[in-house]
Scaffold this motif. Structure first.
Motif, PDB file in Angstrom:
ATOM      1  N   GLY A  99      25.285   0.108 -16.923  1.00 59.45           N
ATOM      2  CA  GLY A  99      24.542  -0.758 -18.603  1.00 59.45           C
ATOM      3  C   GLY A  99      24.756   0.308 -19.245  1.00 59.45           C
ATOM      4  N   ARG A 100      25.077   1.216 -19.835  1.00 57.28           N
ATOM      5  CA  ARG A 100      25.592   2.183 -21.281  1.00 57.28           C
ATOM      6  C   ARG A 100      27.227   1.114 -21.325  1.00 57.28           C
ATOM      7  NH1 ARG A 100      23.816   5.168 -25.304  1.00 57.28           N
ATOM      8  NH2 ARG A 100      22.444   6.122 -23.280  1.00 57.28           N
ATOM      9  N   ALA A 101      27.824   1.042 -20.313  1.00 60.65           N
ATOM     10  CA  ALA A 101      29.130   0.629 -20.738  1.00 60.65           C
ATOM     11  C   ALA A 101      28.995  -0.668 -20.099  1.00 60.65           C
ATOM     12  CB  ALA A 101      30.117   0.706 -19.135  1.00 60.65           C
ATOM     13  N   THR A 102      28.215  -1.178 -20.123  1.00 56.39           N
ATOM     14  CA  THR A 102      28.100  -3.260 -20.509  1.00 56.39           C
ATOM     15  C   THR A 102      27.618  -3.325 -21.522  1.00 56.39           C
ATOM     16  OG1 THR A 102      27.073  -3.710 -17.956  1.00 56.39           O
ATOM     17  CG2 THR A 102      26.740  -4.821 -19.475  1.00 56.39           C
ATOM     18  N   GLY A 103      26.883  -2.419 -22.093  1.00 57.03           N
ATOM     19  CA  GLY A 103      25.667  -2.278 -23.493  1.00 57.03           C
ATOM     20  C   GLY A 103      27.665  -1.814 -24.896  1.00 57.03           C
ATOM     21  N   ARG A 104      28.163  -1.085 -24.636  1.00 51.25           N
ATOM     22  CA  ARG A 104      29.470  -0.581 -24.933  1.00 51.25           C
ATOM     23  C   ARG A 104      30.345  -1.458 -25.245  1.00 51.25           C
ATOM     24  NH1 ARG A 104      34.789   1.330 -24.952  1.00 51.25           N
ATOM     25  NH2 ARG A 104      35.024   2.756 -26.823  1.00 51.25           N
ATOM     26  N   HIS A 105      29.992  -2.799 -24.031  1.00 56.63           N
ATOM     27  CA  HIS A 105      31.815  -4.063 -24.335  1.00 56.63           C
ATOM     28  C   HIS A 105      31.501  -4.929 -24.833  1.00 56.63           C
ATOM     29  CE1 HIS A 105      34.132  -6.924 -23.010  1.00 56.63           C
ATOM     30  NE2 HIS A 105      33.285  -7.535 -22.401  1.00 56.63           N
ATOM     31  N   PHE A 106      29.403  -5.458 -24.565  1.00 54.96           N
ATOM     32  CA  PHE A 106      29.340  -6.024 -25.859  1.00 54.96           C
ATOM     33  C   PHE A 106      29.168  -5.902 -27.071  1.00 54.96           C
ATOM     34  CE2 PHE A 106      28.653  -8.548 -21.638  1.00 54.96           C
ATOM     35  CZ  PHE A 106      29.279  -9.213 -20.923  1.00 54.96           C
ATOM     36  N   ALA A 107      28.702  -4.963 -27.024  1.00 55.31           N
ATOM     37  CA  ALA A 107      28.807  -4.579 -28.601  1.00 55.31           C
ATOM     38  C   ALA A 107      29.947  -4.803 -29.273  1.00 55.31           C
ATOM     39  CB  ALA A 107      27.872  -1.982 -28.954  1.00 55.31           C
ATOM     40  N   LYS A 108      30.766  -4.766 -28.851  1.00 59.11           N
ATOM     41  CA  LYS A 108      32.075  -5.210 -29.246  1.00 59.11           C
ATOM     42  C   LYS A 108      32.425  -6.964 -30.152  1.00 59.11           C
ATOM     43  CE  LYS A 108      35.467  -2.803 -26.545  1.00 59.11           C
ATOM     44  NZ  LYS A 108      36.027  -2.193 -24.648  1.00 59.11           N
ATOM     45  N   ILE A 109      31.147  -6.777 -30.046  1.00 60.54           N
ATOM     46  CA  ILE A 109      30.795  -8.362 -30.972  1.00 60.54           C
ATOM     47  C   ILE A 109      30.058  -7.831 -32.473  1.00 60.54           C
ATOM     48  CG2 ILE A 109      28.831 -10.064 -31.325  1.00 60.54           C
ATOM     49  CD1 ILE A 109      28.354 -10.040 -28.044  1.00 60.54           C
ATOM     50  N   PHE A 110      30.367  -6.748 -32.680  1.00 61.33           N
ATOM     51  CA  PHE A 110      30.163  -6.383 -33.763  1.00 61.33           C
ATOM     52  C   PHE A 110      31.224  -5.864 -34.527  1.00 61.33           C
ATOM     53  CE2 PHE A 110      25.645  -4.790 -31.588  1.00 61.33           C
ATOM     54  CZ  PHE A 110      24.994  -6.235 -32.634  1.00 61.33           C
ATOM     55  N   SER A 111      31.666  -5.136 -33.797  1.00 60.27           N
ATOM     56  CA  SER A 111      32.937  -4.735 -34.393  1.00 60.27           C
ATOM     57  C   SER A 111      33.834  -5.767 -34.720  1.00 60.27           C
ATOM     58  CB  SER A 111      34.269  -3.667 -33.331  1.00 60.27           C
ATOM     59  OG  SER A 111      32.870  -2.623 -33.209  1.00 60.27           O
ATOM     60  N   ASN A 112      33.873  -7.270 -34.001  1.00 65.61           N
ATOM     61  CA  ASN A 112      34.324  -8.714 -34.707  1.00 65.61           C
ATOM     62  C   ASN A 112      33.911  -8.743 -35.320  1.00 65.61           C
ATOM     63  OD1 ASN A 112      36.134  -7.985 -32.502  1.00 65.61           O
ATOM     64  ND2 ASN A 112      35.024  -8.632 -30.832  1.00 65.61           N
ATOM     65  N   ALA A 113      32.621  -8.950 -35.831  1.00 65.89           N
ATOM     66  CA  ALA A 113      32.166  -9.655 -36.168  1.00 65.89           C
ATOM     67  C   ALA A 113      32.244  -9.129 -37.640  1.00 65.89           C
ATOM     68  CB  ALA A 113      30.307  -9.992 -36.078  1.00 65.89           C
ATOM     69  N   THR A 114      32.290  -7.546 -37.702  1.00 66.77           N
ATOM     70  CA  THR A 114      32.529  -7.512 -39.455  1.00 66.77           C
ATOM     71  C   THR A 114      34.706  -7.597 -39.210  1.00 66.77           C
ATOM     72  OG1 THR A 114      33.413  -5.051 -38.199  1.00 66.77           O
ATOM     73  CG2 THR A 114      31.083  -5.183 -39.376  1.00 66.77           C
ATOM     74  N   LEU A 115      34.776  -8.820 -39.100  1.00 66.75           N
ATOM     75  CA  LEU A 115      36.479  -8.869 -39.208  1.00 66.75           C
ATOM     76  C   LEU A 115      37.322  -8.066 -38.586  1.00 66.75           C
ATOM     77  CD1 LEU A 115      36.284 -10.823 -42.578  1.00 66.75           C
ATOM     78  CD2 LEU A 115      35.851 -11.658 -40.490  1.00 66.75           C
ATOM     79  N   GLY A 116      37.256  -6.875 -37.991  1.00 65.37           N
ATOM     80  CA  GLY A 116      37.528  -6.025 -37.156  1.00 65.37           C
ATOM     81  C   GLY A 116      37.420  -4.633 -37.860  1.00 65.37           C
ATOM     82  N   ILE A 117      36.298  -4.255 -39.287  1.00 64.22           N
ATOM     83  CA  ILE A 117      36.827  -3.199 -39.620  1.00 64.22           C
ATOM     84  C   ILE A 117      35.743  -2.491 -39.226  1.00 64.22           C
ATOM     85  CG2 ILE A 117      35.489  -2.315 -42.219  1.00 64.22           C
ATOM     86  CD1 ILE A 117      36.087  -5.156 -43.342  1.00 64.22           C
ATOM     87  N   GLY A 118      34.910  -2.728 -37.883  1.00 67.70           N
ATOM     88  CA  GLY A 118      34.197  -1.684 -37.262  1.00 67.70           C
ATOM     89  C   GLY A 118      35.012  -1.143 -36.079  1.00 67.70           C
ATOM     90  N   TYR A 119      36.356  -1.681 -36.029  1.00 71.76           N
ATOM     91  CA  TYR A 119      37.702  -1.139 -35.248  1.00 71.76           C
ATOM     92  C   TYR A 119      38.057  -0.056 -35.680  1.00 71.76           C
ATOM     93  CZ  TYR A 119      37.121  -4.488 -31.651  1.00 71.76           C
ATOM     94  OH  TYR A 119      36.699  -5.317 -31.048  1.00 71.76           O
ATOM     95  N   LEU A 120      38.209   0.196 -37.320  1.00 67.92           N
ATOM     96  CA  LEU A 120      38.719   1.466 -38.343  1.00 67.92           C
ATOM     97  C   LEU A 120      37.946   2.289 -38.627  1.00 67.92           C
ATOM     98  CD1 LEU A 120      40.202  -1.826 -40.517  1.00 67.92           C
ATOM     99  CD2 LEU A 120      41.745  -0.194 -38.388  1.00 67.92           C
ATOM    100  N   PHE A 121      37.005   2.250 -37.959  1.00 67.90           N
ATOM    101  CA  PHE A 121      35.592   3.023 -37.901  1.00 67.90           C
ATOM    102  C   PHE A 121      36.839   4.730 -37.862  1.00 67.90           C
ATOM    103  CE2 PHE A 121      31.058   1.778 -38.694  1.00 67.90           C
ATOM    104  CZ  PHE A 121      31.759   0.956 -39.538  1.00 67.90           C
ATOM    105  N   PRO A 122      36.865   4.840 -36.722  1.00 66.37           N
ATOM    106  CA  PRO A 122      37.535   5.822 -36.443  1.00 66.37           C
ATOM    107  C   PRO A 122      38.150   6.393 -37.053  1.00 66.37           C
ATOM    108  CG  PRO A 122      37.831   4.811 -34.240  1.00 66.37           C
ATOM    109  CD  PRO A 122      36.976   3.680 -35.762  1.00 66.37           C
TER     110      PRO A 122
END
Length: 143
Positions: A99-122
């Motif tokens: 369930g958490r792995a599923t949530g993590r996968h679909f939470a990538k929608i937020f990383s994508n919705a920020t024009l990819g900026i969510g992937y730069l958070f690290p």
């Protein structure tokens, strides 16, 4: 797996990018094979238009299952993460549930919705978490 805070090394941004590239290649190959097989069946069973719809939904399901099953498995990693020696765990450094792995996968929608900026958070978060890691309460660590 319990970790002493001094033993934990969070995965670097570049290591995560490399793992993502490997996973994308593996996932594309899997999706091509699965879509081809199901596309042929849907074409003959339902007609030419159905294979496009079936292919679209198969792509969504294959991606979800790929990430959720691998990251919640005993490996705690997709093939790309395994190749680069990193794992996904929850914030308590335990294996993810499906369930958490599923949530993590679909939470990538937020990383994508920020024009990819969510992937730069690290690049600027203390635990090197992406936006979807923060939402799902997960971390990616070096093994």
């Amino acid at each position: 797996m319990n970790y002493n805070s001094k033993q934990i090394e969070y995965a670097s941004f570049l290591r995560r990018v490399g793992a993502s590239l490997i996973d994308t290649i593996v996932l594309v190959l899997i999706t091509i094979v699965v879509s081809f097989v199901f596309g042929i069946f849907s074409y003959f069973l339902f007609g030419p238009g159905a294979s496009d719809v079936v292919g679209f939904f198969l792509g969504l399901v294959v991606g979800w299952m790929f990430y959720a099953l691998f990251e919640s498995s005993e490996l705690m990693a997709t093939p790309g993460k395994l190749a680069l020696g990193i794992q996904v765990q929850d914030e308590d450094f335990q294996r993810l549930t499906f369930g958490r792995a599923t949530g993590r996968h679909f939470a990538k929608i937020f990383s994508n919705a920020t024009l990819g900026i969510g992937y730069l958070f690290p690049l600027w978060t203390e635990r090197r978490q992406t936006l979807h890691d923060i939402v799902a309460k997960t971390v990616v660590i070096k093994k």
